[in-house]
Design a protein around this motif. Structure first.
Motif, PDB file in Angstrom:
ATOM      1  N   GLY A 116       0.829  -1.204   0.000  1.00 25.50           N
ATOM      2  CA  GLY A 116       0.000   0.000   0.000  1.00 25.50           C
ATOM      3  C   GLY A 116       0.861   1.250   0.000  1.00 25.50           C
ATOM      4  N   ILE A 117       1.883   1.248   0.861  1.00 19.30           N
ATOM      5  CA  ILE A 117       2.779   2.412   0.938  1.00 19.30           C
ATOM      6  C   ILE A 117       3.451   2.644  -0.409  1.00 19.30           C
ATOM      7  CG2 ILE A 117       4.925   3.265   1.955  1.00 19.30           C
ATOM      8  CD1 ILE A 117       4.152   1.743   4.526  1.00 19.30           C
ATOM      9  N   LYS A 147       5.253  13.081  -0.834  1.00 16.11           N
ATOM     10  CA  LYS A 147       6.041  11.922  -1.212  1.00 16.11           C
ATOM     11  C   LYS A 147       7.409  11.918  -0.516  1.00 16.11           C
ATOM     12  CE  LYS A 147       7.284   9.775  -5.567  1.00 16.11           C
ATOM     13  NZ  LYS A 147       7.070   9.823  -7.015  1.00 16.11           N
ATOM     14  N   TYR A 182       0.981   3.824  -3.142  1.00 18.40           N
ATOM     15  CA  TYR A 182       0.554   5.197  -2.899  1.00 18.40           C
ATOM     16  C   TYR A 182       1.667   6.184  -3.243  1.00 18.40           C
ATOM     17  CZ  TYR A 182      -1.263   9.353  -0.669  1.00 18.40           C
ATOM     18  OH  TYR A 182      -1.701  10.625  -0.453  1.00 18.40           O
ATOM     19  N   LEU A 183       2.886   5.851  -2.812  1.00 18.13           N
ATOM     20  CA  LEU A 183       4.004   6.772  -3.031  1.00 18.13           C
ATOM     21  C   LEU A 183       4.313   6.949  -4.505  1.00 18.13           C
ATOM     22  CD1 LEU A 183       6.633   6.054  -0.250  1.00 18.13           C
ATOM     23  CD2 LEU A 183       5.110   8.007  -0.495  1.00 18.13           C
ATOM     24  N   GLN A 235       2.257   6.138  -7.220  1.00 21.00           N
ATOM     25  CA  GLN A 235       1.159   6.397  -8.154  1.00 21.00           C
ATOM     26  C   GLN A 235       0.268   7.566  -7.735  1.00 21.00           C
ATOM     27  OE1 GLN A 235       1.536   4.557 -10.777  1.00 21.00           O
ATOM     28  NE2 GLN A 235       3.107   3.383  -9.696  1.00 21.00           N
ATOM     29  N   LEU A 236       0.071   7.736  -6.448  1.00 17.65           N
ATOM     30  CA  LEU A 236      -1.007   8.620  -6.035  1.00 17.65           C
ATOM     31  C   LEU A 236      -0.561   9.847  -5.249  1.00 17.65           C
ATOM     32  CD1 LEU A 236      -3.265   5.679  -4.820  1.00 17.65           C
ATOM     33  CD2 LEU A 236      -3.597   6.982  -6.912  1.00 17.65           C
ATOM     34  N   ALA A 237       0.578   9.732  -4.552  1.00 14.10           N
ATOM     35  CA  ALA A 237       0.914  10.782  -3.600  1.00 14.10           C
ATOM     36  C   ALA A 237       1.264  12.098  -4.287  1.00 14.10           C
ATOM     37  CB  ALA A 237       2.098  10.326  -2.744  1.00 14.10           C
ATOM     38  N   THR A 292      -7.414   3.294 -11.429  1.00 17.00           N
ATOM     39  CA  THR A 292      -6.135   3.179 -10.718  1.00 17.00           C
ATOM     40  C   THR A 292      -5.910   1.752 -10.247  1.00 17.00           C
ATOM     41  OG1 THR A 292      -6.512   5.416  -9.962  1.00 17.00           O
ATOM     42  CG2 THR A 292      -4.747   4.216  -8.881  1.00 17.00           C
ATOM     43  N   TRP A 293      -6.978   1.154  -9.694  1.00 19.86           N
ATOM     44  CA  TRP A 293      -6.860  -0.217  -9.198  1.00 19.86           C
ATOM     45  C   TRP A 293      -6.479  -1.168 -10.328  1.00 19.86           C
ATOM     46  CZ3 TRP A 293      -5.798  -3.560  -5.767  1.00 19.86           C
ATOM     47  CH2 TRP A 293      -6.194  -4.890  -5.907  1.00 19.86           C
ATOM     48  N   ARG A 333       8.865   0.195  -3.787  1.00 24.38           N
ATOM     49  CA  ARG A 333       8.726   1.531  -4.369  1.00 24.38           C
ATOM     50  C   ARG A 333       9.750   1.754  -5.488  1.00 24.38           C
ATOM     51  NH1 ARG A 333      11.295   6.010  -1.065  1.00 24.38           N
ATOM     52  NH2 ARG A 333      12.995   4.902  -2.072  1.00 24.38           N
TER      53      ARG A 333
END
Lengths: 341, 323
Positions: B104-105, B118, B108-109, B111-113, B221-222, B200
């Motif tokens: 998840g981390i 970040k 998120y870092l 793709q989304l943050a 996104t998923w 990451r």
């Protein structure tokens, strides 16, 4: 020219002496604070240092057997036959006590009374709740909760555990046959904490728990202690006087190498869970001068170290025991058979 | 004559220049070979000395050393089963908690943050990876354990008491906060930084054209994460997880602080237990004779368990690769 040579030889001899002078020892962790305190004061007076590695009693025994150190230190005394087999001389240095620490809401330090038999049954898992009739019976006037007892023990091998289990074996036949005495045993119930700090952290954090720690540790960390009934049926407060009372009534010549237990000694004021810590040296050392300097250090500590010991909540040996130890040192000889002390 | 010499030395010059380079090359090659060989020698040496050290225990108890649950220093009877189970179950719990968190981390870092968020998070993860394990252990014992006892163990025990299965697995007779599950949690916190930062890095290496085309054909996104990123980085992610698993299996100090150090087998993950590493840490100082051999034999088993896990990881990785 000749003068210069003599000076050179003397200075070499001197520097050699200074290097050889550092005493090497290894073993028990329990007496480490007082040994280093003594060593500090001794170095100031004599310029002889002590290199003591607190690697645990087992390690100390291994090191002295391997002859890599001048003395080994152990909390659990070696038996007579082991001493003879390896040609070792054993003697005590200081004493300390083990106290049960408790964490029960509403029960203050020194209020809860226990007997050795009750403690054994708690650690065997036979007594499960604090309001067990057997505990309530000797604690009239104390409100004990209807809660499970959480026993806490030392998970690492330790002299503290040896003293504690030795005491339980002496007062409870059930404990002696099922569990026995050792530096670590097979605990049937409870949680293990590593070191005095692990046990005290668990006792402080876990409600309705009971643990056992060195007296010095309990005092410095202000753990609530319970009282334990001694051989005379009394409930003395654990302090240096109670530990000295236990030592005073003991017959130190009962076991070879002073390896007696101070547990459950007679005397109205004697604390029932008391023990000495021991040093080991070779009776016929390969390097007599090293052992000689170690014995001189201990002799100095016997003479001048009592105050330092009391400051750190250790208990000095009675004077007559110190004399008996000095007498025993006559058995430490150089290769020619001459006593080195 | 001089001209002739010049002409002769002329073409020979490169050869002269080449010689020192060649010597250096040989030295360099041998030096790096020795460095690589050192690893093998070291590994063989460790294995050999552990087998020799543990041999008396293996000879004394045979296969019983692995299957027996008795650990009795008094009568010199030793069995490793509770420690093996403790090691595997704490590591498994750590993976169950830590892997989803790490992935998840990482997702998120990468793709989304938003950019401002970040950098601090990435730095924090790297800092967490550098925290010594004893700090995790002390934090676990003094901070996490009391909170865990008060807000998880006690309420949960009250809920599950008497229920089938969960009433056994999640019930704690003495809610102390210490136990197998607590050790699993602490291990999870310890392996998250490793898995998260490697994952990451791997996700960042995926060409952005792949991601953009997926978004371009209308993927959510998923769907991008599930069908584009994870398959691309799959092998590396498994590698990262195995690295974390390796750490969880062998971690010593932090686990010793919080696992409760009971040499017993319990059906509940709330109860205290022990791992191979924690038992060695606890008893090594004072161990004598056969007990010492038994502890070294435990180390040998841990070595073997880790080896098997790595082999399984290799097989998994090669199977994923072949798809």
């Amino acid at each position: 020219m000749r003068k210069i040579l003599i000076i050179a030889a003397a200075s070499i001899g001197l520097s050699g002496a200074v290097q050889a002078a550092d005493i090497t020892g290894a073993g028990a962790t329990f007496p480490f604070p007082i040994y280093s305190k003594w060593a500090e004061a001794y170095k100031k007076e004599t310029n002889i240092g002590l290199n003591y590695q607190s690697i645990g009693s087992g390690g100390g025994i291994r090191q002295i057997k391997a002859k890599t150190v001048a003395f080994g230190a152990t909390d659990a005394p070696l038996k007579g036959e082991d001493l003879t087999k390896d040609g070792l001389i054993q003697f005590p240095t200081v004493m300390g006590g083990v106290v049960p620490a408790i964490n029960i809401a509403g029960v203050e330090a020194g209020k809860l009374k226990l007997t050795g038999e009750l403690i054994a049954q708690i650690y065997l898992g036979d007594i499960k709740k604090w309001n067990d009739p057997k505990i309530v019976a000797i604690n009239a006037g104390l409100t004990l909760p209807d809660a499970n007892i959480n026993p806490v023990y030392r998970s690492d091998g330790s002299g503290t555990t040896f003293v504690f289990t030795d005491y339980l074996s002496r007062v409870s036949p059930d404990w002696k046959t099922k569990i026995g005495t050792n530096t670590s045993v097979q605990w049937p119930v409870g949680i293990g904490g590593k070191g005095n700090e692990g046990v005290s952290a668990s006792v402080k954090q876990v409600a309705n728990s009971i643990g056992y720690v060195e007296y010095a540790y309990a005092k410095q960390n202000k753990l609530a202690h319970a009282l334990v009934q001694n051989a005379d049926g009394q409930f003395p407060a654990p302090d240096d006087k109670a530990f000295q009372a236990a030592a005073a009534n003991a017959n130190w010549n009962e076991a070879p190498g002073f390896g007696i237990s101070l547990n459950n000694q007679k005397g109205a004021n004697a604390w029932p869970i008391t023990s000495a810590t021991f040093l080991l040296v070779h009776a016929k050392p390969e390097k007599p001068e090293e052992v000689q300097s170690a014995l001189k250090f201990v002799d100095w500590a016997y003479k001048n170290g009592d105050k330092l010991a009391l400051d750190l909540d250790y208990v000095p040996l009675p004077a007559n025991v110190k004399d008996q130890v000095r007498n025993a040192w006559k058995g430490v000889t150089d290769p020619a058979g001459k006593p080195i002390f | 004559m001089t001209a002739a010499t010049d002409m002769m030395t002329g073409p020979a010059a490169p050869a002269i220049r080449k010689t020192p380079k060649g010597t250096f090359d040989i030295v360099f090659r041998n030096a790096s070979f020795i460095a690589a060989l050192m690893v093998l020698v070291l590994l063989a040496g460790i294995m050999l000395s552990m087998i020799i050290g543990g041999w008396p225990a293996f000879r004394e108890f045979g296969l019983g050393f692995v299957t027996s649950s008795v650990w009795d220093t008094q009568n010199d009877q030793y069995g490793a089963w509770p420690a093996i189970v403790g090691t595997l179950s704490t590591a498994l719990i750590a993976l169950v908690i830590g892997v989803p968190l790490s992935l998840g981390i990482a997702v998120y870092l990468t793709q989304l943050a938003p950019a401002w968020f970040k950098q601090p998070v990435s730095t924090a993860i790297e800092l967490l990876a550098a925290v010594p394990s004893i700090i995790y252990g002390m934090w676990g014992l003094f901070v996490f354990v009391p909170l865990f006892a008060a807000y998880v163990q006690i309420p949960l025990s009250n809920i599950v008491e008497g229920l089938p299965i969960v009433g056994t697995v999640l019930y704690s007779r003495s809610p102390s906060g210490l136990g197998i599950l607590t050790a699993g949690f602490i291990l999870a916190f310890m392996i998250v930084p490793f898995i998260a930062s490697i994952t990451r890095d791997m996700l960042e290496q995926i060409p952005s054209v792949l991601r953009e085309s997926a978004y371009g054909i209308g993927a959510t996104t998923w769907e991008v994460v599930r069908h584009v990123l994870v398959p691309q980085a799959g092998v590396s992610i498994i590698g990262a997880i195995m690295l974390g698993l390796g750490r969880a299996l062998g971690e010593t100090m932090a686990v010793t602080f919080v696992v409760g150090n009971a040499n017993r087998l319990s059906a509940s993950i709330m109860d205290p237990g022990s791992t191979i590493a924690s038992r060695i840490a606890n008893e090594f100082n004072e161990a004598m004779g056969l007990q010492m051999n038994a502890l070294i034999a435990l180390g040998c088993i841990l070595f073997f368990v880790t080896f098997v896990v790595l082999v399984i990881a290799r097989i998994l990785v090669s199977r994923v690769k072949s798809y």
